[in-house]
Design a protein around this motif. Structure first.
Motif, PDB file in Angstrom:
ATOM      1  N   ARG A  94      -6.909   3.518  -6.891  1.00 43.96           N
ATOM      2  CA  ARG A  94      -7.746   3.682  -7.198  1.00 43.96           C
ATOM      3  C   ARG A  94      -8.679   4.010  -5.836  1.00 43.96           C
ATOM      4  N   GLN A  95      -8.077   2.361  -5.005  1.00 41.17           N
ATOM      5  CA  GLN A  95      -9.014   2.475  -3.720  1.00 41.17           C
ATOM      6  C   GLN A  95      -9.545   3.864  -2.783  1.00 41.17           C
ATOM      7  N   LYS A  96      -8.161   4.731  -2.672  1.00 39.35           N
ATOM      8  CA  LYS A  96      -7.912   5.164  -1.825  1.00 39.35           C
ATOM      9  C   LYS A  96      -7.178   6.595  -1.506  1.00 39.35           C
ATOM     10  N   ARG A  97      -5.925   6.634  -2.547  1.00 38.98           N
ATOM     11  CA  ARG A  97      -5.581   7.518  -2.765  1.00 38.98           C
ATOM     12  C   ARG A  97      -5.955   8.748  -3.772  1.00 38.98           C
ATOM     13  N   PHE A  98      -6.652   8.245  -5.240  1.00 36.14           N
ATOM     14  CA  PHE A  98      -7.436   8.834  -5.904  1.00 36.14           C
ATOM     15  C   PHE A  98      -8.894   8.605  -6.030  1.00 36.14           C
ATOM     16  N   ALA A  99      -9.893   9.631  -6.048  1.00 36.65           N
ATOM     17  CA  ALA A  99     -11.010   9.350  -5.305  1.00 36.65           C
ATOM     18  C   ALA A  99     -11.938   8.945  -6.949  1.00 36.65           C
ATOM     19  N   THR A 100     -12.833   8.120  -6.975  1.00 40.18           N
ATOM     20  CA  THR A 100     -13.116   7.566  -8.619  1.00 40.18           C
ATOM     21  C   THR A 100     -14.741   7.690  -8.596  1.00 40.18           C
ATOM     22  N   VAL A 101     -14.994   8.281  -9.571  1.00 43.35           N
ATOM     23  CA  VAL A 101     -16.952   7.988 -10.172  1.00 43.35           C
ATOM     24  C   VAL A 101     -17.296   6.674 -10.226  1.00 43.35           C
ATOM     25  N   LYS A 102     -16.502   6.052 -10.302  1.00 42.05           N
ATOM     26  CA  LYS A 102     -17.644   4.682 -10.410  1.00 42.05           C
ATOM     27  C   LYS A 102     -16.388   3.450 -10.205  1.00 42.05           C
ATOM     28  N   PRO A 103     -16.696   2.571  -9.471  1.00 36.87           N
ATOM     29  CA  PRO A 103     -15.761   1.886  -8.496  1.00 36.87           C
ATOM     30  C   PRO A 103     -15.027   0.829  -9.700  1.00 36.87           C
ATOM     31  N   CYS A 104     -13.405   0.754  -9.606  1.00 37.50           N
ATOM     32  CA  CYS A 104     -12.641   0.127 -10.613  1.00 37.50           C
ATOM     33  C   CYS A 104     -12.555  -0.967  -9.602  1.00 37.50           C
ATOM     34  N   ARG A 105     -12.019  -2.236  -9.702  1.00 36.02           N
ATOM     35  CA  ARG A 105     -11.792  -3.455  -9.074  1.00 36.02           C
ATOM     36  C   ARG A 105     -10.591  -4.006  -9.715  1.00 36.02           C
ATOM     37  N   THR A 106     -10.367  -4.933  -8.818  1.00 29.94           N
ATOM     38  CA  THR A 106      -9.281  -6.505  -9.748  1.00 29.94           C
ATOM     39  C   THR A 106      -9.290  -7.072  -9.467  1.00 29.94           C
ATOM     40  N   THR A 107      -9.165  -8.804 -10.206  1.00 35.49           N
ATOM     41  CA  THR A 107      -9.272  -9.914  -9.611  1.00 35.49           C
ATOM     42  C   THR A 107      -7.272 -10.105  -9.978  1.00 35.49           C
ATOM     43  N   TRP A 108      -6.854 -10.897  -9.163  1.00 36.35           N
ATOM     44  CA  TRP A 108      -5.840 -11.676  -9.527  1.00 36.35           C
ATOM     45  C   TRP A 108      -5.445 -12.718  -9.972  1.00 36.35           C
ATOM     46  N   MET A 109      -5.782 -13.984 -10.570  1.00 35.42           N
ATOM     47  CA  MET A 109      -6.025 -15.259 -11.023  1.00 35.42           C
ATOM     48  C   MET A 109      -4.290 -16.166 -11.712  1.00 35.42           C
ATOM     49  N   SER A 110      -3.920 -17.384 -10.570  1.00 39.04           N
ATOM     50  CA  SER A 110      -3.705 -18.060 -12.052  1.00 39.04           C
ATOM     51  C   SER A 110      -3.140 -19.126 -10.692  1.00 39.04           C
ATOM     52  N   ALA A 111      -3.146 -20.364 -11.826  1.00 41.21           N
ATOM     53  CA  ALA A 111      -2.804 -21.444 -10.820  1.00 41.21           C
ATOM     54  C   ALA A 111      -1.691 -21.726  -9.250  1.00 41.21           C
ATOM     55  N   THR A 112      -1.005 -21.015  -9.996  1.00 38.43           N
ATOM     56  CA  THR A 112       0.593 -20.237  -8.497  1.00 38.43           C
ATOM     57  C   THR A 112       0.328 -19.009  -8.031  1.00 38.43           C
ATOM     58  N   VAL A 113      -1.002 -17.923  -7.572  1.00 37.42           N
ATOM     59  CA  VAL A 113      -1.300 -16.623  -7.066  1.00 37.42           C
ATOM     60  C   VAL A 113      -0.823 -17.005  -5.786  1.00 37.42           C
ATOM     61  N   GLY A 114       0.434 -16.181  -5.725  1.00 45.46           N
ATOM     62  CA  GLY A 114       0.177 -15.983  -4.529  1.00 45.46           C
ATOM     63  C   GLY A 114       0.124 -14.240  -4.106  1.00 45.46           C
ATOM     64  N   THR A 115      -0.213 -13.780  -2.561  1.00 45.21           N
ATOM     65  CA  THR A 115      -0.610 -12.824  -2.627  1.00 45.21           C
ATOM     66  C   THR A 115       1.185 -11.636  -1.837  1.00 45.21           C
ATOM     67  N   THR A 116       2.452 -11.979  -1.956  1.00 47.35           N
ATOM     68  CA  THR A 116       3.299 -11.249  -1.203  1.00 47.35           C
ATOM     69  C   THR A 116       3.412 -10.173  -2.308  1.00 47.35           C
ATOM     70  N   PHE A 117       2.967  -9.781  -3.251  1.00 43.65           N
ATOM     71  CA  PHE A 117       2.817  -8.884  -4.605  1.00 43.65           C
ATOM     72  C   PHE A 117       2.002  -7.508  -4.009  1.00 43.65           C
ATOM     73  N   LEU A 118       1.353  -7.712  -2.985  1.00 45.49           N
ATOM     74  CA  LEU A 118       0.116  -7.123  -2.689  1.00 45.49           C
ATOM     75  C   LEU A 118       0.786  -6.269  -1.409  1.00 45.49           C
ATOM     76  N   ALA A 119       2.212  -6.630  -0.145  1.00 42.74           N
ATOM     77  CA  ALA A 119       2.487  -6.084   0.480  1.00 42.74           C
ATOM     78  C   ALA A 119       3.176  -5.102   0.111  1.00 42.74           C
ATOM     79  N   THR A 120       3.115  -3.660  -0.972  1.00 39.41           N
ATOM     80  CA  THR A 120       3.388  -2.586  -0.698  1.00 39.41           C
ATOM     81  C   THR A 120       3.370  -1.911   0.174  1.00 39.41           C
ATOM     82  N   THR A 121       4.665  -1.005   0.353  1.00 41.95           N
ATOM     83  CA  THR A 121       4.486   0.186   1.792  1.00 41.95           C
ATOM     84  C   THR A 121       2.933   0.741   1.053  1.00 41.95           C
TER      85      THR A 121
END
Length: 284
Positions: free
Chosen positions: A187-214
């Motif tokens: 949504r942010q880089k590959r395909f342009a959107t007319v209006k923004p579509c954003r994401t919030t990840w939440m948890s008591a134990t959330v990390g950020t390693t899952f964001l490290a995709t290629t």
């Protein structure tokens, strides 16, 4: 021009209390009134109101303050039981806001065996859609479960435009978590959107390693600064953290002549202190 966070903190507390009947924690006010947008990563300990905190922060920013937040909220959960609980809680909140503030936000449910597609009819109105990850992510990928393939593009378009995705209990999502990271990249880089579509990840134990995709690494989207809730200075949070939690074994008297279950119930009733929670754990 919008006022400062100090100017809006008081009105938001009143808004939150109208919706829930309780005053918000400091971190809930912080999410709603500080920074330009809701955070991408929200690590908050269990039991401190993540559901109401993030949802009412979105409603406050979008509907009351008219800030730069998407019109719709998509709340993605890994389990059916969590969906039912969340739907019940948020319907209660928005029913109260409708009564007290004339704020109209419908809450829809989407899970296997209980699919509500009424939200599709109202792309121009604010709504909250709460569902399991299989139903929501398949629709966001244009392969919607339990629906006609001729309707796939409609749901695909609506869920990838003008939506704030909340990905909750991320530690239970498995491969779906990486799918949410890739969808956010698209949504942010590959395909342009007319209006923004954003994401919030939440948890008591959330990390950020899952964001490290290629793909995210290539676009420098593999790391974000998690929101840091102000917990140490909040008297309400400190009360919960410092509360005494005594634990004792129950030993049957054996001479009362009453069934064991009744004996346990009588013992708990005698020892229970009004205003506190007594938890009984039974095992074999």
């Amino acid at each position: 021009m919008k006022g400062s966070s100090a100017d809006t903190a008081g009105p938001f507390r009143a808004f939150f209390q109208d919706a829930t009947g309780f005053t918000p924690y400091n971190w809930q006010t912080q999410v709603a009134t500080e920074n330009e947008r809701l955070p991408e990563v929200l690590p908050v300990p269990t039991g401190l109101g993540k559901t109401e905190g993030v949802t009412l922060a979105w409603a406050w920013r979008r509907i009351v303050e008219r800030q730069d937040e998407p019109l719709h909220l998509v709340y993605c959960l890994p389990m059916r039981s969590l969906v039912r609980q969340t739907v019940e809680r948020l319907r209660h909140c928005f029913c109260a806001l409708r009564s007290k503030r004339k704020i109209a936000v419908e809450v829809f449910q989407l899970m296997g065996g209980d699919i509500d597609d009424e939200w599709v009819r109202w792309p121009d109105r604010p709504w909250v859609l709460i569902g399991t990850q299989d139903q929501l992510l398949s629709r966001a990928l244009n392969r919607g479960y339990a629906m006609s393939r001729f309707e796939w593009p409609v749901h695909f378009g609506l869920l990838n435009q003008d939506c704030r995705w909340i990905i909750d209990e991320v530690q239970l999502m498995g491969p779906g978590l990486w799918s949410t990271a890739q969808l956010d990249w698209m949504r942010q880089k590959r395909f342009a959107t007319v209006k923004p579509c954003r994401t919030t990840w939440m948890s008591a134990t959330v990390g950020t390693t899952f964001l490290a995709t290629t793909d995210r690494k290539r676009e420098n989207l593999d790391s974000v600064t998690p929101f840091e809730p102000q917990l140490g200075t909040d008297p309400k949070v400190l009360w919960w953290r410092e509360a005494r939690r005594p634990v004792d074994w129950f030993t049957p008297a054996g001479k009362s002549g009453m069934p064991l279950a009744q004996e346990i119930a009588r013992s708990v009733s005698e020892q229970h202190q009004p205003g506190t929670l007594s938890l009984v754990i039974c095992n074999t």
